[in-house]
Design an enzyme around this catalytic site. Structure first.
Site, PDB file in Angstrom:
ATOM      1  N   ARG A   1       5.250  59.395  13.797  1.00  0.00           N
ATOM      2  CA  ARG A   1       5.637  58.260  14.635  1.00  0.00           C
ATOM      3  C   ARG A   1       4.445  57.767  15.453  1.00  0.00           C
ATOM      4  O   ARG A   1       4.280  56.574  15.673  1.00  0.00           O
ATOM      5  CB  ARG A   1       6.823  58.624  15.528  1.00  0.00           C
ATOM      6  CG  ARG A   1       7.432  57.401  16.198  1.00  0.00           C
ATOM      7  CD  ARG A   1       8.763  57.700  16.842  1.00  0.00           C
ATOM      8  NE  ARG A   1       8.630  58.655  17.936  1.00  0.00           N
ATOM      9  CZ  ARG A   1       9.660  59.215  18.566  1.00  0.00           C
ATOM     10  NH1 ARG A   1      10.906  58.918  18.214  1.00  0.00           N
ATOM     11  NH2 ARG A   1       9.466  60.072  19.549  1.00  0.00           N
TER      12      ARG A   1
ATOM     13  N   LYS B   1       6.283  53.520  19.935  1.00  0.00           N
ATOM     14  CA  LYS B   1       6.346  54.116  21.282  1.00  0.00           C
ATOM     15  C   LYS B   1       5.088  53.743  22.058  1.00  0.00           C
ATOM     16  O   LYS B   1       4.175  54.553  22.214  1.00  0.00           O
ATOM     17  CB  LYS B   1       6.510  55.633  21.143  1.00  0.00           C
ATOM     18  CG  LYS B   1       7.163  56.281  22.349  1.00  0.00           C
ATOM     19  CD  LYS B   1       7.687  57.661  22.000  1.00  0.00           C
ATOM     20  CE  LYS B   1       8.034  58.479  23.211  1.00  0.00           C
ATOM     21  NZ  LYS B   1       9.133  57.974  24.017  1.00  0.00           N
TER      22      LYS B   1
ATOM     23  N   GLU C   1      19.695  50.087  22.335  1.00  0.00           N
ATOM     24  CA  GLU C   1      19.589  51.487  22.748  1.00  0.00           C
ATOM     25  C   GLU C   1      19.707  51.622  24.251  1.00  0.00           C
ATOM     26  O   GLU C   1      19.810  50.649  24.969  1.00  0.00           O
ATOM     27  CB  GLU C   1      18.334  52.145  22.184  1.00  0.00           C
ATOM     28  CG  GLU C   1      17.035  51.528  22.642  1.00  0.00           C
ATOM     29  CD  GLU C   1      15.835  52.255  22.036  1.00  0.00           C
ATOM     30  OE1 GLU C   1      15.910  53.464  21.754  1.00  0.00           O
ATOM     31  OE2 GLU C   1      14.794  51.598  21.887  1.00  0.00           O
TER      32      GLU C   1
HETATM   33  C1  LIG Z   1      13.004  53.961  23.862  1.00  0.00           C
HETATM   34  C2  LIG Z   1      13.337  55.313  23.347  1.00  0.00           C
HETATM   35  N1  LIG Z   1      14.365  55.436  22.491  1.00  0.00           N
HETATM   36  C3  LIG Z   1      14.734  56.623  21.982  1.00  0.00           C
HETATM   37  C4  LIG Z   1      14.054  57.778  22.310  1.00  0.00           C
HETATM   38  C5  LIG Z   1      14.462  59.078  21.706  1.00  0.00           C
HETATM   39  O1  LIG Z   1      13.588  59.455  20.680  1.00  0.00           O
HETATM   40  P1  LIG Z   1      13.388  60.996  20.301  1.00  0.00           P
HETATM   41  O2  LIG Z   1      14.725  61.519  19.920  1.00  0.00           O
HETATM   42  O3  LIG Z   1      12.460  60.986  19.153  1.00  0.00           O
HETATM   43  O4  LIG Z   1      12.845  61.661  21.503  1.00  0.00           O
HETATM   44  C6  LIG Z   1      12.979  57.713  23.200  1.00  0.00           C
HETATM   45  C7  LIG Z   1      12.231  58.918  23.564  1.00  0.00           C
HETATM   46  O5  LIG Z   1      11.330  59.309  22.878  1.00  0.00           O
HETATM   47  C8  LIG Z   1      12.608  56.463  23.721  1.00  0.00           C
HETATM   48  O6  LIG Z   1      11.583  56.351  24.570  1.00  0.00           O
END
Ligand SMILES: Cc1ncc(COP(=O)(O)O)c(C=O)c1O
Length: 337
Positions: A80, A183, A219
């Site tokens: 990622r 991210k 989200e």
């Molecule tokens: C915007 C956002 N959505 C979702 C997630 C959850 O992703 P993950 O399960 O890979 O931590 C995160 C955190 O990483 C995030 O910052």
């Protein structure tokens, strides 16, 4: 082991002994370096300061009942971060280098990995920034990758307790064809006003709608969203949400439990049809949703003061795998030490 109040850590920054750094110069990545300083020195023209060339990751290490330290799906975080790097034209770090740096940071700070009984974990923050100067809007030619770690408790103060979320239509965290699916820091800067307002008004986080039509669920601030309807685990499909590794894992666990999984557009009104809802992410783990308040139409969707049975089962299964208490059929876990 450090002498900390492991049970009451909260989710906040804390210094540990070492961090790991790696520099990209002259078109290639150098060797990993250990540092005991929490400071970095860089050029005032660095692109991370001006044009947002910054990406990060978040993953955790867990000390099991057997005393071993494990990390969860580290390769997915490495991939990622590569996808984030491609999205804003930064140098991509090889997966092996990412893994090596994270393992080294954990090993060098292993006495900060909380004891099993505390339910806490070691949060790992890999960071990639453009450090080379540019004054025109162009990508840097030098980058710095850093991994630092700290022990943390639950992200939401309530822990595994349902909390309240809110929908506001006047804010977006990312554009439909923008950077919501990677991210990068800009998405989080863009979420601060709405997130802070939500906290002031008593909510854990904002539940964002799609930026184009404001019709579908996106989200929950720093976590993905899911709802349970009958035997189905339903989660939004959207180009502007981060592909959550926790959500992907919960989908697999739901399938393993004989549920069906639907990843599709979810109209906001469908919130009324879920028996349970949850936010999921590395920091939040699985955080049950107590209610969603749609502020613009003054409508409240309520799911319950206690976690629902499906959320509870999924949560238990996930943390049992992460802490090494149950078999790991999908090979998600790596033992570090
Ligand atoms: C915007 C956002 N959505 C979702 C997630 C959850 O992703 P993950 O399960 O890979 O931590 C995160 C955190 O990483 C995030 O910052």
């Amino acid at each position: 082991m450090e002498n900390l109040d492991w049970k009451n850590l909260g989710f906040g920054y804390r210094d540990t002994d070492y961090n790991v750094r790696c520099y990209y110069r002259n078109g290639k990545w150098g060797e990993l370096e250990l540092s005991s300083s929490n400071q970095i020195s860089m050029h005032m023209g660095a692109t991370c300061l001006h044009y947002g060339q910054e990406a990060f990751e978040g993953l955790k290490a867990y000390r099991g009942k057997d005393g071993k330290i494990r990390v969860f799906r580290i390769k997915d975080n490495a991939l990622r971060m590569q996808s984030s790097a491609r999205g804003i034209l930064m140098a991509e770090l090889p997966v092996e280098k990412f893994e090596e740096a994270v393992f080294l940071a954990i090993r060098m700070n292993s006495h900060f990995v909380p004891p099993y009984e505390s339910g806490a974990s070691l949060y790992i923050r890999p960071l990639l920034i453009g450090t080379g100067p540019q004054i025109g809007v162009k990508p840097a030619d030098e980058y710095l990758f850093i991994v630092f770690v700290m022990p943390v408790g639950p992200y939401f103060k309530a822990g595994f307790k349902p909390t309240d979320y809110v929908i506001y239509r006047q804010y977006d965290r990312a554009a439909p064809l923008g950077t919501g699916n990677i991210k990068v820091g800009g998405n989080y800067a863009a979420s601060l006003v709405a997130g802070t307002r939500a906290h002031h008004e008593g909510y854990s986080a904002v539940l964002y709608l799609d930026a184009r039509e404001k019709k579908y669920l996106d989200e929950c601030g720093p976590a993905n969203f899911f709802g349970i309807k009958g035997n189905a685990y339903i989660t939004p499909k959207s180009d502007s949400i981060l592909p959550s590794i926790t959500n992907k894992s919960l989908q697999q666990l739901a399938l393993d439990m004989g549920m069906t999984v639907e990843q599709r557009r979810i109209p906001v009104e469908e919130l009324a049809e879920f028996s349970e809802a949850g936010a999921c992410g590395t920091a939040a783990v699985l955080s049950p949703v107590r209610s969603v308040y749609d502020a613009d139409v003054d409508k409240r969707y309520f799911y319950g003061d206690e976690p629902g049975p499906v959320s509870l089962k999924l949560y238990q299964k996930l943390i049992n795998i992460q802490y090494g208490c149950e078999p790991d059929p999908h090979a998600w876990v790596s033992v570090v030490l």
